[in-house]
Scaffold this active site. Structure first.
Site, PDB file in Angstrom:
ATOM      1  CG  ASP A   1      -1.963  -1.059   1.242  1.00 46.10           C
ATOM      2  OD1 ASP A   1      -3.072  -0.809   0.758  1.00 46.10           O
ATOM      3  OD2 ASP A   1      -1.657  -2.163   1.735  1.00 46.10           O
TER       4      ASP A   1
ATOM      5  CD  GLU B   1      -7.379   2.723   0.866  1.00 46.37           C
ATOM      6  OE1 GLU B   1      -7.897   2.009   1.733  1.00 46.37           O
ATOM      7  OE2 GLU B   1      -7.190   2.362  -0.295  1.00 46.37           O
TER       8      GLU B   1
ATOM      9  CG  LEU C   1      -2.640  -3.049  -2.665  1.00 45.34           C
ATOM     10  CD1 LEU C   1      -1.455  -3.415  -1.793  1.00 45.34           C
ATOM     11  CD2 LEU C   1      -3.823  -3.969  -2.336  1.00 45.34           C
ATOM     12  CG  ASP C   2     -10.004  -1.790  -4.656  1.00 42.51           C
ATOM     13  OD1 ASP C   2     -10.414  -1.389  -3.547  1.00 42.51           O
ATOM     14  OD2 ASP C   2     -10.746  -2.273  -5.526  1.00 42.51           O
TER      15      ASP C   2
ATOM     16  CB  THR D   1      -5.542  -3.907   1.667  1.00 42.87           C
ATOM     17  OG1 THR D   1      -5.252  -2.746   0.889  1.00 42.87           O
ATOM     18  CG2 THR D   1      -4.352  -4.215   2.556  1.00 42.87           C
TER      19      THR D   1
ATOM     20  CB  SER E   1     -18.210  -6.489  -0.287  1.00 45.13           C
ATOM     21  OG  SER E   1     -17.990  -5.283  -0.970  1.00 45.13           O
TER      22      SER E   1
ATOM     23  CG  HIS F   1     -20.758  -5.733   2.812  1.00 40.96           C
ATOM     24  ND1 HIS F   1     -20.354  -4.598   2.138  1.00 40.96           N
ATOM     25  CD2 HIS F   1     -20.231  -5.652   4.056  1.00 40.96           C
ATOM     26  CE1 HIS F   1     -19.621  -3.852   2.954  1.00 40.96           C
ATOM     27  NE2 HIS F   1     -19.528  -4.476   4.113  1.00 40.96           N
TER      28      HIS F   1
ATOM     29  N   GLY G   1     -12.649  -6.227  -3.617  1.00 38.41           N
ATOM     30  CA  GLY G   1     -12.183  -5.086  -4.405  1.00 38.41           C
ATOM     31  C   GLY G   1     -13.237  -4.473  -5.291  1.00 38.41           C
TER      32      GLY G   1
END
Length: 358
Positions: free
Chosen positions: A110, A133, A175-176, A178, A241, A244, A267
């Site tokens: 990151d 970010e 960095l999507d 992580t 996600s 989720h 991501g």
């Protein structure tokens, strides 16, 4: 002897000359001052900085150049992400908790990606606001230069377009995914750059470091990626996600039918690519992308721009456009689609909005 017997005194002549000089000064002083100011603005002072490349006189930014640098930044950041992962020197640590209480991870990947991307963009476009970010440590500043080259595919598809520098905001996600990165689920990982003009997403770049695939698009410009031409209405595929999936599955089946396929994935960049025609063997395909909780704008801005450029949509769960100015978070959840009736999709999701602010 003056005509008609009139004698002009030396004092009268002096007054007359002074009046004439006053008239001439009034007429030409503004003109001369203007030329002097033009000269001073046109020529940089000796030893002073020249107008930086990418920022035209008057504080304008060429979006084609900014797209070229954004693609390069995403690739350069991706190189750092890949190098750290393959060297297994992640040094992962918790940097805080999400609103749902999950630990957010921070790795060397990151930080190094963020440093490379931020300073490349800042060096090329110093007048542009950049939101990232990760925090930029000025003590760890790096000089990353741009050679001013524009890739041929961008030259062929995109025309130069200037906008005021103060209207531009760049969003970086170094960095999507992580969490997935630390689990070595490499297919989900992306680096992303988005350019918003007056809060509207205009340029989107999504790069997959472990396959070297890059998707880019500019609204009212062009792209190197296409939308998929069809979807299955009877068995729609909804990508969500991983964390989720349980929240979305029950409501999704109620609204889209029992044959709805739920695809958990990591991501936001990966999920947007799932809606597109991407030549990637590890890329899943989906018809709709839904996120039901708070999400950061650097996660979604690039995908929003790409979808918008291709005629797709990304809105909050209530159908509102997402503005990429102000705060760095989007409170209203999101729903994204392409080649579908987006308004009809929103009307099917009245219950999901209730969880979006948690």
């Amino acid at each position: 002897m003056a005509p008609m017997g009139i004698r002009l005194s030396p004092l009268g002549m002096a007054v007359f000359c002074l009046l004439g000089l006053g008239v001439l000064y009034h007429l030409y002083s503004g003109f001369l001052a203007g030329r002097f100011a033009f000269f001073m603005l046109s020529e940089p002072a000796a030893g002073g900085p020249e107008t930086p490349h990418g920022s035209a006189p008057g504080g304008a930014v060429d979006l084609r150049e900014l797209l070229a640098v954004s693609v390069l930044a995403a690739v350069r950041g991706g190189e750092e992400v890949k190098r750290v992962r393959e060297g297994n020197v992640l040094n992962a640590k918790a940097k805080g908790k999400t609103r749902e209480g999950a630990e957010e991870q921070l790795t060397t990947g990151d930080l190094l990606s963020n440093r490379r991307m931020f300073y490349l963009l800042k060096g090329a476009f110093p007048a542009v606001q950049i939101n990232s970010e990760e925090r930029v440590d000025t003590a760890d500043q790096e000089t990353v230069s741009w050679d001013h080259s524009i890739p041929e595919d961008i030259k062929q598809k995109i025309q130069p377009r200037e906008v005021p520098a103060e209207s531009v905001t760049v969003w970086i996600d170094p960095l999507d995914a992580t969490q997935e990165y630390t689990e070595d689920l490499r297919q989900y990982v992306t680096t992303m750059v988005c350019v918003a003009v007056n809060g509207k997403p205009v340029i989107g770049v999504i790069h997959k470091p472990f396959s070297s695939y890059t998707a880019w698009a500019m609204v009212d410009g062009g792209s190197n990626v296409r939308a998929r031409s069809s979807y299955n209405e009877k068995t729609p595929r909804i990508i969500v996600s991983r964390s989720h999936a349980g929240k979305v599955e029950q409501v999704a089946r109620q609204t889209f039918g029992n044959k709805t396929v739920i695809i958990p994935a990591g991501g936001a960049g990966y999920k947007v690519l799932a809606l597109l025609d991407v030549p990637e063997k590890n890329q899943e395909e989906a018809d709709v992308y839904i996120h039901v909780t708070y999400i950061k704008k650097w996660d979604i801005c690039a995908g929003n721009a790409v979808l918008k450029a291709l005629g797709g949509h990304m809105t909050t769960l209530t159908g509102e456009e997402i503005s990429y100015t102000g705060s760095d978070g989007n409170e209203g959840g999101l729903i994204a689609s392409i080649n579908m009736n987006h308004k009809a999709l929103i009307e099917k999701l009245p219950d999901l909005e209730k969880t979006s602010h948690k």
